[in-house]
Design an enzyme around this catalytic site. Structure first.
Site, PDB file in Angstrom:
ATOM      1  N   VAL A  61      24.749 -16.367  31.168  1.00 47.97           N
ATOM      2  CA  VAL A  61      24.005 -16.391  29.903  1.00 47.97           C
ATOM      3  C   VAL A  61      24.664 -15.531  28.820  1.00 47.97           C
ATOM      4  O   VAL A  61      24.292 -15.639  27.656  1.00 47.97           O
ATOM      5  CB  VAL A  61      22.518 -15.982  30.086  1.00 47.97           C
ATOM      6  CG1 VAL A  61      21.764 -17.016  30.892  1.00 47.97           C
ATOM      7  CG2 VAL A  61      22.387 -14.591  30.698  1.00 47.97           C
ATOM      8  N   ASN A  87      15.046 -13.344  32.297  1.00 46.31           N
ATOM      9  CA  ASN A  87      14.997 -12.415  33.436  1.00 46.31           C
ATOM     10  C   ASN A  87      16.376 -11.931  33.882  1.00 46.31           C
ATOM     11  O   ASN A  87      16.490 -10.851  34.447  1.00 46.31           O
ATOM     12  CB  ASN A  87      14.277 -13.114  34.603  1.00 46.31           C
ATOM     13  CG  ASN A  87      14.470 -12.387  35.912  1.00 46.31           C
ATOM     14  OD1 ASN A  87      13.836 -11.377  36.186  1.00 46.31           O
ATOM     15  ND2 ASN A  87      15.393 -12.899  36.740  1.00 46.31           N
ATOM     16  N   SER A 149      12.074  -2.936  31.292  1.00 46.50           N
ATOM     17  CA  SER A 149      12.038  -1.933  32.357  1.00 46.50           C
ATOM     18  C   SER A 149      11.409  -0.656  31.829  1.00 46.50           C
ATOM     19  O   SER A 149      11.438  -0.409  30.616  1.00 46.50           O
ATOM     20  CB  SER A 149      13.489  -1.638  32.781  1.00 46.50           C
ATOM     21  OG  SER A 149      13.565  -0.450  33.539  1.00 46.50           O
ATOM     22  N   TYR A 162      21.858   0.432  29.906  1.00 47.09           N
ATOM     23  CA  TYR A 162      20.730  -0.365  30.431  1.00 47.09           C
ATOM     24  C   TYR A 162      19.460  -0.079  29.636  1.00 47.09           C
ATOM     25  O   TYR A 162      18.755  -1.004  29.208  1.00 47.09           O
ATOM     26  CB  TYR A 162      20.541  -0.020  31.906  1.00 47.09           C
ATOM     27  CG  TYR A 162      19.462  -0.827  32.612  1.00 47.09           C
ATOM     28  CD1 TYR A 162      19.702  -2.139  33.013  1.00 47.09           C
ATOM     29  CD2 TYR A 162      18.218  -0.263  32.899  1.00 47.09           C
ATOM     30  CE1 TYR A 162      18.711  -2.867  33.669  1.00 47.09           C
ATOM     31  CE2 TYR A 162      17.235  -0.983  33.553  1.00 47.09           C
ATOM     32  CZ  TYR A 162      17.487  -2.285  33.940  1.00 47.09           C
ATOM     33  OH  TYR A 162      16.514  -3.005  34.590  1.00 47.09           O
TER      34      TYR A 162
HETATM   35  N1  LIG Z   1      14.325  -4.525  40.578  1.00 44.79           N
HETATM   36  C1  LIG Z   1      13.803  -3.629  39.759  1.00 44.79           C
HETATM   37  O1  LIG Z   1      13.265  -2.587  40.179  1.00 44.79           O
HETATM   38  C2  LIG Z   1      13.826  -3.855  38.277  1.00 44.79           C
HETATM   39  C3  LIG Z   1      13.281  -2.853  37.451  1.00 44.79           C
HETATM   40  C4  LIG Z   1      13.242  -3.048  36.086  1.00 44.79           C
HETATM   41  C5  LIG Z   1      13.751  -4.208  35.534  1.00 44.79           C
HETATM   42  N2  LIG Z   1      14.306  -5.149  36.364  1.00 44.79           N
HETATM   43  C6  LIG Z   1      14.858  -6.347  35.714  1.00 44.79           C
HETATM   44  O2  LIG Z   1      14.366  -7.491  36.370  1.00 44.79           O
HETATM   45  C7  LIG Z   1      15.336  -8.539  36.227  1.00 44.79           C
HETATM   46  C8  LIG Z   1      15.630  -9.157  37.583  1.00 44.79           C
HETATM   47  O3  LIG Z   1      16.270  -8.184  38.398  1.00 44.79           O
HETATM   48  P1  LIG Z   1      16.234  -8.200  40.011  1.00 44.79           P
HETATM   49  O4  LIG Z   1      15.801  -6.858  40.417  1.00 44.79           O
HETATM   50  O5  LIG Z   1      15.525  -9.404  40.490  1.00 44.79           O
HETATM   51  O6  LIG Z   1      17.798  -8.279  40.308  1.00 44.79           O
HETATM   52  P2  LIG Z   1      18.650  -9.258  41.266  1.00 44.79           P
HETATM   53  O7  LIG Z   1      20.032  -8.749  41.243  1.00 44.79           O
HETATM   54  O8  LIG Z   1      17.948  -9.404  42.583  1.00 44.79           O
HETATM   55  O9  LIG Z   1      18.543 -10.656  40.508  1.00 44.79           O
HETATM   56  C9  LIG Z   1      19.071 -10.824  39.207  1.00 44.79           C
HETATM   57  C10 LIG Z   1      19.710 -12.189  39.108  1.00 44.79           C
HETATM   58  O10 LIG Z   1      20.246 -12.323  37.765  1.00 44.79           O
HETATM   59  C11 LIG Z   1      21.492 -12.986  37.869  1.00 44.79           C
HETATM   60  N3  LIG Z   1      22.347 -12.672  36.713  1.00 44.79           N
HETATM   61  C12 LIG Z   1      22.892 -11.471  36.411  1.00 44.79           C
HETATM   62  N4  LIG Z   1      23.663 -11.598  35.323  1.00 44.79           N
HETATM   63  C13 LIG Z   1      23.593 -12.892  34.931  1.00 44.79           C
HETATM   64  C14 LIG Z   1      24.184 -13.630  33.888  1.00 44.79           C
HETATM   65  N5  LIG Z   1      25.028 -13.057  33.032  1.00 44.79           N
HETATM   66  N6  LIG Z   1      23.885 -14.957  33.767  1.00 44.79           N
HETATM   67  C15 LIG Z   1      23.040 -15.551  34.657  1.00 44.79           C
HETATM   68  N7  LIG Z   1      22.475 -14.904  35.682  1.00 44.79           N
HETATM   69  C16 LIG Z   1      22.737 -13.583  35.815  1.00 44.79           C
HETATM   70  C17 LIG Z   1      22.104 -12.476  39.161  1.00 44.79           C
HETATM   71  O11 LIG Z   1      23.105 -13.349  39.672  1.00 44.79           O
HETATM   72  C18 LIG Z   1      20.882 -12.362  40.089  1.00 44.79           C
HETATM   73  O12 LIG Z   1      20.711 -13.518  40.878  1.00 44.79           O
HETATM   74  C19 LIG Z   1      16.541  -7.915  35.534  1.00 44.79           C
HETATM   75  O13 LIG Z   1      16.482  -8.162  34.152  1.00 44.79           O
HETATM   76  C20 LIG Z   1      16.364  -6.440  35.801  1.00 44.79           C
HETATM   77  O14 LIG Z   1      17.018  -5.631  34.863  1.00 44.79           O
HETATM   78  C21 LIG Z   1      14.353  -5.003  37.707  1.00 44.79           C
END
Ligand SMILES: NC(=O)c1ccc[n+]([C@@H]2O[C@H](COP(=O)([O-])OP(=O)(O)OC[C@H]3O[C@@H](n4cnc5c(N)ncnc54)[C@H](O)[C@@H]3O)[C@@H](O)[C@H]2O)c1
Length: 272
Positions: A61, A87, A149, A162
């Site tokens: 993306v 996401n 976040s 971030y």
């Molecule tokens: N896990 C947490 O505690 C947490 C906390 C705060 C925010 N978040 C946010 O939630 C969202 C999901 O995170 P998650 O924890 O499920 O992580 P994850 O790594 O399990 O999943 C994220 C997915 O996004 C995909 N991705 C990354 N960059 C991309 C790109 N440039 N184009 C297309 N796809 C892309 C990855 O391949 C992965 O499959 C993120 O935005 C993350 O910052 C997560």
């Protein structure tokens, strides 16, 4: 069920695993057709195969032309676009003195520029469709949910890039809530604390590397930081991806038709 998403089309980025996959599953469970995007083609296809009515388009993306391709492919495949969940994301952490320009920019690219380009790409469809519906005397609500976040709302040590990206997407959310209210679009954000995914696993664990634009980046958290977060969390534990998907579903449903420009924190009560 107090609502249905039948006849709705959703686009979820980063839905190959983790929270994005759980969001895609929830939306599909309530009847939505889902376009699944992820960097990882095999995982995107795997998510789509789990859902009743879904397709996948793999791609990055943050690539300039890809957001428009993704939006066009969704509309071509399903004939509509009603729900957009921005996401996709990852962490590339370090203290400020060790953060390079490339690293800082990468965090802005994924967390705020990519959502901006996806929403801009969808704006022609959204405005034209809403104008037509209004002329026909219909009010059809559409939904945008941007993922942020507690590092975006409260800052996170070691996360200058971030946190800035996740704070930036809140500005985008609040602005579009104002611009798109007239088109019957609810634009909200959900901010997570610690949810159990690849991003929050102990550093050094397997599969903790993400490859974006040829760069291999280690994702994960120091075990001591995970324990500190658990202790600081009023609910005393990390959240599950299903628990993370719940508030997103709320913002995608008719239950939130009169809520816009808000940030809902899903963190078990923790702040960073
Ligand atoms: N896990 C947490 O505690 C947490 C906390 C705060 C925010 N978040 C946010 O939630 C969202 C999901 O995170 P998650 O924890 O499920 O992580 P994850 O790594 O399990 O999943 C994220 C997915 O996004 C995909 N991705 C990354 N960059 C991309 C790109 N440039 N184009 C297309 N796809 C892309 C990855 O391949 C992965 O499959 C993120 O935005 C993350 O910052 C997560």
């Amino acid at each position: 069920m107090p609502f249905t998403l039948e006849s709705k089309t959703a686009l979820v980025t980063g839905a190959g695993r983790g929270i994005g996959r759980a969001i895609a599953q929830k939306l599909a469970e309530y009847g939505a057709a889902v376009m699944v995007n992820d960097l990882d083609a095999a995982l995107a296809a795997e998510t789509a195969a789990m859902l009743a009515n879904a397709a996948s388009l793999a791609g990055d993306v943050t690539q300039l032309a890809f957001p428009q391709q993704l939006v066009n492919a969704t509309i071509e495949r399903f004939g509509s676009l009603d729900i957009i969940v921005n996401n996709a994301g990852y962490t590339w952490d370090n203290v400020i003195q060790k953060t390079t320009d490339e690293q800082f920019q990468a965090m802005l690219d994924i967390h705020v520029t990519a959502p901006f380009r996806i929403l801009r790409a969808a704006s022609d469809f959204i405005r034209e469709t809403a104008k037509r519906e209004t002329a026909e005397g219909k009010r059809v609500m559409r939904k945008v949910v941007n993922i942020t976040s507690i590092a975006g709302t409260d800052g996170g040590a070691g996360q200058a890039g971030y946190s800035s990206g996740k704070a930036g997407v809140i500005g985008l959310t609040k602005t579009l809530a104002k611009e798109w209210g007239r088109y019957n679009v609810n634009v909200n954000a959900v901010g997570f604390g610690f949810i159990e995914t690849r991003l929050t696993q102990a550093l050094g664990a397997e599969a903790s590397e993400i490859e974006v634009q040829g760069r291999k980046i280690k994702v994960g958290v120091q075990p001591a930081a995970i324990e500190a977060m658990r202790q600081q969390c009023p609910l005393g534990r990390l959240g599950t991806v299903e628990e993370a998907a719940g508030p997103v579903l709320f913002f995608c449903s008719s239950l939130s038709d009169y809520v816009s420009g808000e940030v809902l924190i899903c963190s078990g009560g923790a702040r960073s």
